[in-house]
Motif scaffolding. Structure first.
Motif, short mmCIF file in Angstrom:
data_model
loop_
_atom_site.label_atom_id
_atom_site.label_comp_id
_atom_site.label_asym_id
_atom_site.label_seq_id
_atom_site.Cartn_x
_atom_site.Cartn_y
_atom_site.Cartn_z
N ARG A 129 0.84 -1.19 0.00
CA ARG A 129 0.00 0.00 0.00
C ARG A 129 0.87 1.24 0.00
NH1 ARG A 129 -5.14 0.67 0.90
NH2 ARG A 129 -5.41 -1.44 1.70
N SER A 130 0.43 2.24 -0.76
CA SER A 130 1.09 3.54 -0.80
C SER A 130 0.00 4.60 -0.78
CB SER A 130 1.96 3.68 -2.04
OG SER A 130 2.53 4.97 -2.12
N GLY A 131 -0.23 5.19 0.40
CA GLY A 131 -1.30 6.16 0.50
C GLY A 131 -2.65 5.51 0.25
N GLY A 132 -3.40 6.07 -0.67
CA GLY A 132 -4.69 5.51 -1.03
C GLY A 132 -4.63 4.50 -2.16
N ASP A 133 -3.42 4.10 -2.58
CA ASP A 133 -3.26 3.15 -3.68
C ASP A 133 -2.85 1.79 -3.14
OD1 ASP A 133 -3.77 5.31 -5.22
OD2 ASP A 133 -1.73 5.58 -5.95
N LEU A 134 -3.38 0.75 -3.76
CA LEU A 134 -3.00 -0.62 -3.44
C LEU A 134 -2.35 -1.24 -4.67
CD1 LEU A 134 -3.24 -2.60 -1.03
CD2 LEU A 134 -5.20 -3.62 -2.19
N CYS A 135 -1.23 -1.95 -4.45
CA CYS A 135 -0.47 -2.55 -5.55
C CYS A 135 -0.41 -4.05 -5.37
CB CYS A 135 0.95 -1.98 -5.61
SG CYS A 135 1.04 -0.19 -5.86
#
Length: 276
Positions: A129-135
């Motif tokens: 997770r990076s902030g509001g993004d999921l990878c």
């Protein structure tokens, strides 16, 4: 001079790039219908296989491009082969870690401990997770048991995907729903193996079979709790206030109050005698 001019004619221009663009219709892997679209495909040939990087639409703030990277290993036609060779060894976790660090700059990825598989077989994945993004980074190797005739070759698939506001289940749908859209025209090339037999329990008495899986699924990285919605205020309609009562002044002569009987100092009224 004429002879020198004739010798200098007929030269063609070539690029030094080992990769070249191909139409998106020739992508070796197709994403699930209704998901991200393919925007560009780069292809490179090797002596023992061919590789494509299939760029997907990206709506994430994480630096990098979403893509499928697929490698088909096997004997190629000499006109399609290139320089160098692809490794035919099985996947190694240390190599996966190196690949993820290169694909996700500054994003901490965690390998999933769960066993998962799609129609091609088992695969692995990691999320971050990076902030509001999921990878998600997914990997799968399709390889059958080698035999004297058939069972040669393999397919190697990687997925690099980041999306804003997505859940782990939504990102995994890409690994479950992709389709391999290529093959090598060789009778010995078969990375899928023989089709599995029909289960003996199919159609027989046994446990319930539901049309949709109802298994519980827990994410590797806990989702951030959504902010509670503010309580909806119900505005009560106030009843209109009753108009004030206005007393109108009396009309006509004032009527004196009746006398108070049996009051001290007040004589009682005289009663007239009966009429004879």
């Amino acid at each position: 001079m004429v002879g020198l001019a004739a010798c200098s004619q007929g030269a063609s221009v070539h690029t030094s790039s080992v990769q070249h663009s191909v139409p998106v219709e020739t992508a070796y892997v197709l994403p699930p219908p209704g998901s991200l679209s393919i925007i560009h495909v780069l292809e490179r040939g090797y002596s023992n296989g061919i590789e494509q990087e299939i760029s997907l639409a990206t709506d994430s703030s994480v630096v990098g491009q979403n893509y499928f990277r697929v490698r088909l290993l096997g004997t190629l036609d000499p006109k399609d082969a290139g320089n160098g060779s692809l490794s035919s060894r099985s996947l190694a976790m240390m190599n996966i870690g190196s690949e993820m660090r290169s694909a996700f700059r500054g994003v901490r990825m965690s390998k999933s401990p769960y066993f998962v598989q799609n129609r091609y077989g088992p695969f692995g994945y990691a999320v971050g997770r990076s902030g509001g993004d999921l990878c998600i980074y997914g990997w799968q190797n399709l390889r059958s048991r080698p035999a004297l005739i058939g069972g040669k070759g393999s397919i190697d698939v990687r997925l690099r995907l980041c999306r804003t506001g997505a859940t782990e289940r939504e990102l995994l749908a890409m690994m479950y729903g992709y389709t391999v859209n290529a093959y090598l025209n060789d009778s010995n090339w078969n990375p899928y193996g023989s089709p599995p037999p029909v289960p003996e329990t199919l159609g027989a008495a046994g446990p319930d079979v539901y049309p949709v899986g109802n298994d519980q699924f827990q994410t590797v990285i806990p989702e951030r709790a959504a902010a509670p919605r503010p309580a909806r205020r119900i505005q009560r309609q106030e009843q209109p206030a009753a108009p004030p009562v206005v007393e109108e002044p009396p009309i006509g002569p004032a009527v004196p109050p009746p006398p108070v009987l049996d009051a001290p100092g007040v004589p009682a009224p005289a009663v007239p005698p009966p009429v004879q």
